[in-house]
Design an enzyme around this catalytic site. Structure first.
Site: not given
Length: 322
Positions: A56, A147, A210
């Site tokens: 990531e 992330h 995210e």
């Protein structure tokens, strides 16, 4: 210290491990660990982490740009900050993790995993946070863990917040909206994530952000996350963020799908996006004679993954909050 990422990826310790930046002092605490302390007294402490999963990379590149701006003097620092690149060996190898998923290990849960680079690193990061928070008198404690998701999503940018016994502070949730998060997911039970650890043990306002989809270094379109980068820059420098944003949609976790054996089957294909909706009664998974179905009128899936190791989460089911 303008090469923190390069040093971390190469496994090299800098010749000089502390020094002065533009209005702050810095200390190299170990591979992937950098502490920044403003010259002026502050009562705010921030953990900025990325790379808990080594594939990531977009958030790692974002943090690298922020550090460059701080060290060049184009960005002012108004927080004590601990920058964490979570899994340097996996980042260097370009893999999610070497042995086990570190983001299931925090809060001492690493002790129940076979010893590996990840278990040792999880323990090191726990100690690093304990030292960081105990060495200051911060009235405000935040942890932003950056992330990217394994698969695509109906919400390009979203946040996952750990279970918390107290109400969430309005200014924290407002900042998450200003950072471009389109949705917020609220956990209802404890877990082994880095953000749950910082929230439970140190009272930090914590969120897993995210941001897009996992891609190798150099292949990320960081312009997708300009709003998040700008919000992080404003946060670090103590500037008010914009209030002209659409409030994020809110969801809460209502159940977890867990794989217990090789008989497990998850009825979602590789194209199933995060936040895909399923109607009441839909069969989601089977394992032997156990069937998992949707029990609310509508539920939304998050992080579906049929190939996780036995005993781990294969997906979360959510309901939308008003």
């Amino acid at each position: 210290m303008d090469n923190f990422l390069a040093l971390t990826l190469s496994g090299t310790t800098p010749r000089v491990t502390q020094g002065k930046g533009a209005g702050f002092r810095w200390r190299w605490l170990g591979h992937g660990l950098l502490e920044l302390t403003p010259d002026a007294p502050v009562d705010r402490a921030l953990i900025l982490s990325a790379g808990i999963h080594g594939n990531e990379t977009a958030p790692v590149e974002m943090l690298d740009r922020l550090l460059s701006a701080l060290f060049s003097g184009s960005l002012t620092l108004t927080w004590r900050v601990l920058v964490v690149l979570g899994n340097p060996q996996a980042l260097t190898a370009g893999i999610r993790y070497g042995h086990s998923d570190m983001n299931r290990m925090f809060g001492g849960r690493w002790q129940s995993f076979a010893e590996s680079d990840e278990t040792r690193r999880a323990r090191e990061l726990e100690l690093s946070l304990e030292t960081f928070f105990s060495s200051g008198q911060a009235r405000v404690r935040w942890h932003l863990d950056l992330h990217t998701a394994i698969r695509g999503s109906h919400h390009l940018r979203f946040g996952v917040l750990p279970q918390r016994d107290r109400p969430w502070e309005t200014d924290f949730l407002a900042w998450l909206g200003a950072a471009g998060l389109e949705a917020l997911v609220f956990h209802q039970a404890p877990g082994g994530t880095f953000t749950h650890f910082s929230s439970e043990h140190f009272g930090a306002l914590s969120c897993t952000l995210e941001l897009g989809k996992a891609l190798p270094f150099g292949q990320n379109d960081l312009t997708q996350f300009n709003v998040t980068s700008q919000a992080l820059s404003a946060l670090l420098s103590g500037v008010e963020t914009s209030t002209s944003f659409s409030p994020p949609l809110r969801y809460r976790v209502v159940s977890q799908i867990t794989r217990h054996s090789d008989k497990f089957a998850l009825y979602m294909d590789a194209q199933t996006l995060n936040f895909t909706a399923f109607a009441k009664g839909t069969l989601l998974a089977e394992e032997g004679d156990k069937r998992v179905t949707v029990t609310h009128d509508v539920e939304y899936v998050l992080f579906p993954n049929p190939s996780v190791a036995c005993g781990l989460r294969a997906g979360l089911m959510l309901e939308r909050l008003p």
